[in-house]
Design an enzyme around this catalytic site. Structure first.
Site, short mmCIF file in Angstrom:
data_model
loop_
_atom_site.label_atom_id
_atom_site.label_comp_id
_atom_site.label_asym_id
_atom_site.label_seq_id
_atom_site.Cartn_x
_atom_site.Cartn_y
_atom_site.Cartn_z
N LYS A 298 36.12 36.48 52.90
CA LYS A 298 35.72 35.83 51.65
C LYS A 298 36.52 34.53 51.46
CE LYS A 298 34.75 40.12 49.09
NZ LYS A 298 33.34 39.84 48.71
N ARG B 148 27.82 49.33 51.06
CA ARG B 148 26.65 50.14 51.39
C ARG B 148 26.91 51.03 52.61
NH1 ARG B 148 23.53 44.60 51.86
NH2 ARG B 148 25.21 44.22 50.37
#
Length: 509
Positions: free
Chosen positions: A287, A361
């Site tokens: 990130k 996920r």
């Protein structure tokens, strides 16, 4: 010292207290009920301020009047309730939180209040008292664990508010009000557990620490606890979960809390599954540095599940509830998984890892598989899953997706009761094409298009034939400012909705 909310039978105008809270709807020129009684005791001071335009009754308006010996209370606060047509329990929560913080800033250590809305407001007495307890306790929440002495907020008194009394003149309603306070207190205290877990820094709130927090909850309210380590995950074939965890030196934990409210009916069940990424760097798909400190909150879904299990254990609905929290860090270590890797989940389905920052996920996939292996037939997963959800819905409501319209309605109903809002997004088969992989059963991201929905489409593959709902709390897990029962920082959403869902499902059997 925690704030205690209690119900007292008595006359609000003659109640001795440092501060007395009454209310007013917008557009009312001559107050009635408890506010009217206090106004008369103050020689019409409230009516005069209304006439002068100082008090309008707008939602969020707070006016302080010094009693100057005219009544036993030292001060009177007039809280605006807004328009009567818009009034609901959410208004009560907001008013209660705003007023509590206002009085804390004034150095008040205790106050009394009328039951906002239980009279001409038309609310059920228990619902009203529950909202007052939730709004007050959550509105007063502060996280100052890491502040040294003397370095607290400059506009806040150090002593805090020790007690709040709801004063009710009708003795026949006292029991209902007290029952509402009990439920509201349980839900607020659980929500504050979730807020604490999220607000702790990642060097403290590791997966191991989350497991310890779950143990404290289990011991406090009588839940069963099982914590699966890396070896256990490997034995169960949880390759998706382990792929995320392999870049961190912190050991991963699959935390399982079990409440058996209907042990003779195992089919009467609900599973709550939370994403517990205690820090998310993005992994190899790193990130940007700006605002990365906020990624300590990527375990907010798991925190809300732990907290909801605390509330469920306290409220004791007749339903079996299992909480599963997939806790790990997502780090770019030398053993971290790479873009292009293929992992195999517990149910044998394979996932191509396109972006290692789409890790939530993956851990949820195996947690859902494990929940199904336990025989759970109704599942709700909670996760700060996608930045796309913040773009779509902002912080106003939580995104909801799933395969069961009935369970979606139940979640929305529970949200209406808790004041936590949800908006359902479509799960059209067209979106499944976006996560189709050339080398595996699916890939873990479908790109920029419908990012929140494609993440949910992947999770659907692991809920299998269970009734399943996915809640993306990327926007609603934190608040950027304090208003009503929300304070700046972690919100604890959707703890109260999850607990209410369990209670509602139990009642419907």
């Amino acid at each position: 010292m925690p704030t205690k909310v209690e119900v007292v039978a008595g006359d609000i105008a003659s109640f001795e207290t440092p501060a007395l809270v009454v209310n007013l709807f917008e557009g009312v020129s001559h107050p009635a009920g408890g506010t009217g009684a206090v106004d008369r005791a103050l020689d019409g001071a409230i009516t005069a301020l209304i006439a002068d335009g100082e008090i309008k009754g707008k939602l969020g308006e707070v006016t302080l009047i010094h009693a100057l010996g005219r009544i036993p209370a030292a001060r009177v606060v007039v809280a605006g309730l807004g328009k009567s047509n818009d009034f609901d329990a959410g208004s009560v929560r907001r008013v209660s939180g705003d007023v509590a913080r206002f009085l804390r800033r004034k150095g008040v250590t205790g106050f009394a209040t009328i039951a906002h809305g239980a009279g001409i407001g038309g609310l059920d007495a228990g619902e009203c008292a529950q909202a007052i307890a939730e709004g007050t306790l959550l509105g007063l929440y502060k996280f100052d664990t890491y502040r040294s002495n003397g370095n607290g907020d400059s506009d806040e008194a150090d002593n805090g508010i020790a007690s709040v009394s709801i004063v009710e003149w009708d003795a026949a309603r006292v029991d209902a009000l007290a029952a509402g306070v009990s439920v509201g207190t349980a839900l607020a205290e659980a929500t504050m557990v979730a807020r604490d877990l999220v607000n702790h820094p990642a060097n403290v709130m590791t997966p191991t620490k989350m497991a310890e927090a779950a143990r404290e909850v289990a011991e406090a309210v009588g839940l069963d606890l099982d914590v699966m380590d890396r070896e256990g995950m490997s034995e169960h074939g949880m390759g998706a979960f382990l792929g995320v965890a392999q870049g961190s030196e912190e050991p991963p934990k699959l935390i399982v809390l079990t409440y058996r409210g209907d042990p003779d009916n195992p089919g009467n069940n609900l599973g709550l599954v939370g994403k517990g990424i205690t820090f998310d760097t993005g992994g190899i798909s790193l990130k940007p540095a700006a605002n990365m400190e906020a990624m300590k909150g990527d375990m907010a879904g798991g925190a809300s599940v732990i907290a909801a299990m605390r509330a469920i254990g306290t409220l004791k609905p007749r339903i079996n509830v299992t909480g599963l929290i997939a806790a790990t860090e997502n780090m770019p270590g030398g053993r971290a998984q790479r873009p292009g890797d293929v992992v195999t989940a517990m149910n044998g389905k394979t996932i191509e890892v396109i972006n290692t920052d789409a890790e939530g996920r993956l851990v949820l996939a195996d947690a859902l598989c494990y929940a199904r292996s336990l025989g759970i037939t109704r599942l709700v997963d909670v996760a700060t899953l996608t930045g796309a959800m913040v773009v779509t819905l902002g912080k106003a409501c939580t995104g909801m997706m799933g395969n069961s319209s009935d369970l979606a309605k139940e979640v929305s109903k529970a949200g209406d009761a808790s004041g936590e809002r949800f908006w359902e997004l479509p799960m059209l088969e067209d979106y499944r094409e976006l996560i189709r992989s050339d080398v595996a059963d699916m890939k873990n991201t479908g790109g920029r298009q419908a990012g929140s929905i494609t993440a949910a489409m992947l999770l659907r593959e692991f809920a299998e034939d269970a009734d399943w709902i996915h809640l993306d709390i990327a926007g609603t897990s934190t608040a950027s400012s304090s208003k009503g029962h929300l304070v700046k920082g972690a919100t604890g959403v959707p703890t109260r909705t999850l607990a209410q869902l369990a209670v509602n499902l139990a009642k419907e059997r």
